[in-house]
Design a protein around this motif. Structure first.
Motif, PDB file in Angstrom:
ATOM      1  N   LYS A 165      26.024 -27.957  56.067  1.00 36.72           N
ATOM      2  CA  LYS A 165      27.023 -27.336  55.190  1.00 36.72           C
ATOM      3  C   LYS A 165      27.995 -26.479  55.990  1.00 36.72           C
TER       4      LYS A 165
ATOM      5  N   GLU B 145      25.344 -20.675  49.886  1.00 41.05           N
ATOM      6  CA  GLU B 145      24.612 -19.928  48.861  1.00 41.05           C
ATOM      7  C   GLU B 145      23.476 -20.733  48.231  1.00 41.05           C
ATOM      8  N   GLN B 146      23.601 -22.056  48.170  1.00 44.11           N
ATOM      9  CA  GLN B 146      22.509 -22.861  47.608  1.00 44.11           C
ATOM     10  C   GLN B 146      21.249 -22.762  48.461  1.00 44.11           C
ATOM     11  N   GLU B 147      21.412 -22.416  49.725  1.00 45.02           N
ATOM     12  CA  GLU B 147      20.275 -22.221  50.613  1.00 45.02           C
ATOM     13  C   GLU B 147      19.777 -20.781  50.546  1.00 45.02           C
TER      14      GLU B 147
END
Length: 158
Positions: free
Chosen positions: A111, A27-29
């Protein structure tokens, strides 16, 4: 039938947990598991020149309609690009953009590999190999059922 019910319920739970925990992993990407699947499909050497929407939908086992919305969002975000198919001007070819490829290789894949390590903790190579074998066998049977039902397009959300 009770054993079959338990198996399919566990598959359902695994699919839900993959969506939930897999999305958290990337989700950070700014990715979801659906976008992860699209980028993964497009990153394969055999998809180097891109894939038609129909071929990508068949590969991912999703409907064209759901895939089209997903591709639209990914194109808006600069992760994929679409262009006309040189062999059929009515068809569109989806490919990873340069920015999408950098995101995939440099940020998402590390990740994803970490996620795989976490969820496969305690699995031997044989465990993974056997699991893959049985899932492929199940998928083949499901594909036959879909074809017999007049499936055409997959009905799974993309």
């Amino acid at each position: 039938m009770a054993l079959a019910n338990r198996l399919f319920f566990r598959l359902y739970q695994c699919a839900n947990m993959l969506h939930k925990t897999g999305t958290r992993a990337v989700e950070q990407e700014g990715l979801t598991t659906q976008q992860w699947a699209v980028l993964g499909a497009l990153s394969r050497p055999e998809a180097g020149a891109g894939m038609s929407v129909g071929d990508l939908a068949r590969y991912l086992k999703v409907s064209r309609q759901n895939l089209s919305g997903l591709i639209g969002r990914m194109e808006r975000d600069g992760r994929v690009q679409t262009g006309p198919d040189p062999a059929d001007r009515r068809s569109r070819i989806i490919s990873m953009s340069d920015a999408g490829r950098r995101l995939w290789q440099d940020e998402a894949l590390p990740k994803i590999h970490g996620y795989y390590g976490q969820v496969l903790d305690g699995f031997s190579v044989n465990d993974v190999t056997h699991s893959l074998h049985y899932l492929l066998k199940l998928l083949d049977n499901m594909q036959r059922v879909d074809d017999a039902q007049g499936g055409g397009e997959a009905a799974v959300d993309g």
